[in-house]
Design a protein around this motif. Sequence first.
Motif, PDB file in Angstrom:
ATOM      1  N   PRO A 121      83.963 -39.659 -35.225  1.00  0.00           N
ATOM      2  CA  PRO A 121      84.307 -39.793 -36.637  1.00  0.00           C
ATOM      3  C   PRO A 121      83.180 -39.286 -37.507  1.00  0.00           C
ATOM      4  CG  PRO A 121      83.650 -41.914 -35.719  1.00  0.00           C
ATOM      5  CD  PRO A 121      83.733 -40.959 -34.570  1.00  0.00           C
ATOM      6  N   ASP A 122      83.525 -38.733 -38.653  1.00  0.00           N
ATOM      7  CA  ASP A 122      82.526 -38.265 -39.610  1.00  0.00           C
ATOM      8  C   ASP A 122      81.627 -39.434 -40.002  1.00  0.00           C
ATOM      9  OD1 ASP A 122      81.922 -37.958 -42.790  1.00  0.00           O
ATOM     10  OD2 ASP A 122      81.757 -36.050 -41.694  1.00  0.00           O
ATOM     11  N   SER A 123      80.297 -39.225 -39.937  1.00  0.00           N
ATOM     12  CA  SER A 123      79.358 -40.318 -40.182  1.00  0.00           C
ATOM     13  C   SER A 123      79.502 -40.900 -41.576  1.00  0.00           C
ATOM     14  CB  SER A 123      77.917 -39.837 -39.961  1.00  0.00           C
ATOM     15  OG  SER A 123      77.631 -38.758 -40.846  1.00  0.00           O
ATOM     16  N   GLU A 124      79.796 -40.042 -42.547  1.00  0.00           N
ATOM     17  CA  GLU A 124      79.933 -40.528 -43.914  1.00  0.00           C
ATOM     18  C   GLU A 124      81.179 -41.382 -44.065  1.00  0.00           C
ATOM     19  OE1 GLU A 124      78.895 -41.214 -47.830  1.00  0.00           O
ATOM     20  OE2 GLU A 124      77.761 -40.273 -46.198  1.00  0.00           O
ATOM     21  N   ALA A 125      82.288 -40.924 -43.394  1.00  0.00           N
ATOM     22  CA  ALA A 125      83.539 -41.671 -43.480  1.00  0.00           C
ATOM     23  C   ALA A 125      83.418 -43.011 -42.764  1.00  0.00           C
ATOM     24  CB  ALA A 125      84.674 -40.842 -42.879  1.00  0.00           C
ATOM     25  N   ALA A 126      82.607 -43.038 -41.682  1.00  0.00           N
ATOM     26  CA  ALA A 126      82.489 -44.261 -40.897  1.00  0.00           C
ATOM     27  C   ALA A 126      81.496 -45.250 -41.505  1.00  0.00           C
ATOM     28  CB  ALA A 126      82.057 -43.908 -39.471  1.00  0.00           C
ATOM     29  N   ARG A 127      80.683 -44.795 -42.458  1.00  0.00           N
ATOM     30  CA  ARG A 127      79.657 -45.658 -43.030  1.00  0.00           C
ATOM     31  C   ARG A 127      80.281 -46.773 -43.876  1.00  0.00           C
ATOM     32  NH1 ARG A 127      76.934 -45.837 -47.775  1.00  0.00           N
ATOM     33  NH2 ARG A 127      77.958 -43.971 -48.582  1.00  0.00           N
ATOM     34  N   ARG A 128      79.757 -47.966 -43.726  1.00  0.00           N
ATOM     35  CA  ARG A 128      80.238 -49.084 -44.524  1.00  0.00           C
ATOM     36  C   ARG A 128      79.842 -48.886 -45.979  1.00  0.00           C
ATOM     37  NH1 ARG A 128      78.114 -54.521 -41.940  1.00  0.00           N
ATOM     38  NH2 ARG A 128      79.114 -55.297 -43.837  1.00  0.00           N
ATOM     39  N   PRO A 129      80.736 -49.178 -46.926  1.00  0.00           N
ATOM     40  CA  PRO A 129      80.388 -49.012 -48.339  1.00  0.00           C
ATOM     41  C   PRO A 129      79.246 -49.942 -48.732  1.00  0.00           C
ATOM     42  CG  PRO A 129      82.466 -50.187 -48.096  1.00  0.00           C
ATOM     43  CD  PRO A 129      82.114 -49.658 -46.742  1.00  0.00           C
ATOM     44  N   SER A 130      78.356 -49.431 -49.561  1.00  0.00           N
ATOM     45  CA  SER A 130      77.193 -50.199 -50.001  1.00  0.00           C
ATOM     46  C   SER A 130      77.368 -50.648 -51.442  1.00  0.00           C
ATOM     47  CB  SER A 130      75.930 -49.339 -49.885  1.00  0.00           C
ATOM     48  OG  SER A 130      75.982 -48.278 -50.833  1.00  0.00           O
ATOM     49  N   LEU A 131      76.422 -51.442 -51.906  1.00  0.00           N
ATOM     50  CA  LEU A 131      76.434 -51.899 -53.293  1.00  0.00           C
ATOM     51  C   LEU A 131      76.317 -50.708 -54.258  1.00  0.00           C
ATOM     52  CD1 LEU A 131      76.456 -54.210 -55.326  1.00  0.00           C
ATOM     53  CD2 LEU A 131      73.970 -54.409 -55.023  1.00  0.00           C
ATOM     54  N   ILE A 132      75.526 -49.702 -53.855  1.00  0.00           N
ATOM     55  CA  ILE A 132      75.388 -48.496 -54.695  1.00  0.00           C
ATOM     56  C   ILE A 132      76.733 -47.791 -54.829  1.00  0.00           C
ATOM     57  CG2 ILE A 132      74.315 -46.208 -54.831  1.00  0.00           C
ATOM     58  CD1 ILE A 132      71.833 -47.392 -53.539  1.00  0.00           C
ATOM     59  N   ASP A 133      77.505 -47.736 -53.738  1.00  0.00           N
ATOM     60  CA  ASP A 133      78.833 -47.121 -53.790  1.00  0.00           C
ATOM     61  C   ASP A 133      79.729 -47.856 -54.786  1.00  0.00           C
ATOM     62  OD1 ASP A 133      78.161 -45.278 -51.790  1.00  0.00           O
ATOM     63  OD2 ASP A 133      78.731 -46.678 -50.205  1.00  0.00           O
ATOM     64  N   VAL A 134      79.649 -49.174 -54.768  1.00  0.00           N
ATOM     65  CA  VAL A 134      80.453 -49.981 -55.692  1.00  0.00           C
ATOM     66  C   VAL A 134      80.036 -49.705 -57.130  1.00  0.00           C
ATOM     67  CG1 VAL A 134      81.031 -52.336 -56.418  1.00  0.00           C
ATOM     68  CG2 VAL A 134      80.874 -51.790 -53.982  1.00  0.00           C
ATOM     69  N   ALA A 135      78.725 -49.679 -57.369  1.00  0.00           N
ATOM     70  CA  ALA A 135      78.215 -49.433 -58.719  1.00  0.00           C
ATOM     71  C   ALA A 135      78.637 -48.059 -59.223  1.00  0.00           C
ATOM     72  CB  ALA A 135      76.689 -49.558 -58.719  1.00  0.00           C
ATOM     73  N   THR A 136      78.548 -47.060 -58.347  1.00  0.00           N
ATOM     74  CA  THR A 136      78.938 -45.701 -58.740  1.00  0.00           C
ATOM     75  C   THR A 136      80.421 -45.635 -59.085  1.00  0.00           C
ATOM     76  OG1 THR A 136      77.220 -44.746 -57.320  1.00  0.00           O
ATOM     77  CG2 THR A 136      79.039 -43.304 -57.972  1.00  0.00           C
ATOM     78  N   ALA A 137      81.237 -46.256 -58.262  1.00  0.00           N
ATOM     79  CA  ALA A 137      82.684 -46.241 -58.498  1.00  0.00           C
ATOM     80  C   ALA A 137      83.052 -46.982 -59.774  1.00  0.00           C
ATOM     81  CB  ALA A 137      83.409 -46.862 -57.301  1.00  0.00           C
ATOM     82  N   ALA A 138      82.282 -48.026 -60.094  1.00  0.00           N
ATOM     83  CA  ALA A 138      82.569 -48.817 -61.292  1.00  0.00           C
ATOM     84  C   ALA A 138      81.924 -48.223 -62.540  1.00  0.00           C
ATOM     85  CB  ALA A 138      82.093 -50.254 -61.098  1.00  0.00           C
ATOM     86  N   GLY A 139      81.014 -47.238 -62.354  1.00  0.00           N
ATOM     87  CA  GLY A 139      80.336 -46.617 -63.482  1.00  0.00           C
ATOM     88  C   GLY A 139      79.296 -47.505 -64.124  1.00  0.00           C
ATOM     89  N   VAL A 140      78.634 -48.347 -63.293  1.00  0.00           N
ATOM     90  CA  VAL A 140      77.603 -49.241 -63.821  1.00  0.00           C
ATOM     91  C   VAL A 140      76.353 -49.106 -62.961  1.00  0.00           C
ATOM     92  CG1 VAL A 140      79.319 -50.893 -64.680  1.00  0.00           C
ATOM     93  CG2 VAL A 140      78.357 -51.193 -62.384  1.00  0.00           C
ATOM     94  N   SER A 141      75.263 -49.751 -63.375  1.00  0.00           N
ATOM     95  CA  SER A 141      74.038 -49.716 -62.595  1.00  0.00           C
ATOM     96  C   SER A 141      74.165 -50.632 -61.380  1.00  0.00           C
ATOM     97  CB  SER A 141      72.855 -50.164 -63.448  1.00  0.00           C
ATOM     98  OG  SER A 141      72.983 -51.543 -63.772  1.00  0.00           O
ATOM     99  N   ARG A 142      73.276 -50.414 -60.420  1.00  0.00           N
ATOM    100  CA  ARG A 142      73.274 -51.242 -59.216  1.00  0.00           C
ATOM    101  C   ARG A 142      73.037 -52.705 -59.560  1.00  0.00           C
ATOM    102  NH1 ARG A 142      70.086 -53.566 -55.448  1.00  0.00           N
ATOM    103  NH2 ARG A 142      70.614 -53.285 -53.222  1.00  0.00           N
ATOM    104  N   SER A 143      72.094 -52.966 -60.470  1.00  0.00           N
ATOM    105  CA  SER A 143      71.772 -54.353 -60.831  1.00  0.00           C
ATOM    106  C   SER A 143      72.958 -55.022 -61.517  1.00  0.00           C
ATOM    107  CB  SER A 143      70.533 -54.399 -61.728  1.00  0.00           C
ATOM    108  OG  SER A 143      70.756 -53.690 -62.938  1.00  0.00           O
ATOM    109  N   ALA A 144      73.685 -54.259 -62.357  1.00  0.00           N
ATOM    110  CA  ALA A 144      74.853 -54.823 -63.037  1.00  0.00           C
ATOM    111  C   ALA A 144      75.942 -55.167 -62.022  1.00  0.00           C
ATOM    112  CB  ALA A 144      75.389 -53.846 -64.074  1.00  0.00           C
ATOM    113  N   ALA A 145      76.127 -54.281 -61.038  1.00  0.00           N
ATOM    114  CA  ALA A 145      77.118 -54.546 -59.997  1.00  0.00           C
ATOM    115  C   ALA A 145      76.751 -55.792 -59.194  1.00  0.00           C
ATOM    116  CB  ALA A 145      77.235 -53.337 -59.073  1.00  0.00           C
ATOM    117  N   SER A 146      75.456 -55.925 -58.890  1.00  0.00           N
ATOM    118  CA  SER A 146      74.992 -57.081 -58.133  1.00  0.00           C
ATOM    119  C   SER A 146      75.232 -58.375 -58.910  1.00  0.00           C
ATOM    120  CB  SER A 146      73.506 -56.931 -57.807  1.00  0.00           C
ATOM    121  OG  SER A 146      73.018 -58.073 -57.148  1.00  0.00           O
ATOM    122  N   ARG A 147      74.876 -58.374 -60.213  1.00  0.00           N
ATOM    123  CA  ARG A 147      75.067 -59.574 -61.031  1.00  0.00           C
ATOM    124  C   ARG A 147      76.551 -59.911 -61.155  1.00  0.00           C
ATOM    125  NH1 ARG A 147      71.468 -56.922 -64.381  1.00  0.00           N
ATOM    126  NH2 ARG A 147      73.065 -56.637 -65.995  1.00  0.00           N
TER     127      ARG A 147
END
Length: 332
Positions: A3-29
């Motif tokens: 499997p493609d390594s990128e496709a198999a990688r578990r989504p991270s907090l940074i991925d969530v923040a990017t998808a939501a259009g916010v900073s990493r710290s905002a996503a974490s809070r």
Amino acid sequence: MKPDSEAARRPSLIDVATAAGVSRSAASRALLGQVGVTTAVRDAVAKAAADLGYVKDIRAHALKATSTSTIGIVVRTVRLDFYAELIAAMQDRLEALGYSTALTAASDGDHHATGAFGRILGLRPDAIIVASGRIPSRSIEAVGAQVPVTAIGPTSTSKLVGSVADDGSGTDALAQLITDAGHQKIGVVMYSRARSITLSRRSRLLWEALERRGLEPFPVKASSRADGVDPEDLRESLNRITALMCPNDPTLIAAWNLLDSWGVQVPDDLALTGYDGLGQVATPVFGLTTWRQDVAAMAEAATRQTLDRIAAPNTKPQHVLVQGSLLRGRTV
């Protein structure tokens, strides 16, 4: 094909923040439910996390946080009704109060107990609840010196570990019932302390309850493996007893299975009593004569004490006894 390594990688907090259009710290809070985050941001982060299948890394969070809001639960097994109902009751209450639970089983002595505690402590829980009569007190107290611990099952006077236990009154009630039924030659399935602290104590209490009524009980060996009766010892005892008292329902069921295979009728040839009164075997269809432990009250007392000690670390451990009720079935 790999499997493609990128496709198999578990989504991270940074991925969530990017998808939501916010900073990493905002996503974490937002994911932690902290203040200072608008409803719009919270909703966007929640949607992004759900869409990506994001799961918080509890271990990474534990390294940064002073509290993980996680309660470890260590039980003897998940296969017996007592533990299954206890786990469900505790999880319902703890999760309703915002706590996560981490569950593991520890069946036999120091080696497994240490391994189970190691797995739970690795998650840095705020506290641990232990329900197993097979874990030595010294192992539980060693953990109690690190985090608040409450033990369910064995009675205790420990200054490090809180406890919640059945008050033992069921042994006296069952002894009274069996003697009122006219039985004088009564066997008791005897567990050693090495096998189970809880069951060995209950065997002794059943024995003493019969002795207080002027009887001389007959010892029947417990199985050397699972909860049950030693087949040879039970067969040899049949010409000496008219009733058999078992310290838990699984032992009663195991004894009944043996008796049935030998053509021995319950209760005409041999009366049986158990202890626990939980799950499907305690329904009127089976008709066990047993003592029902109040698992809901035990779970409530254990979780309340655990949360009190988290809120106030200097709170002294409490030792709570809970009373159950008699189930008059058809096995006597």
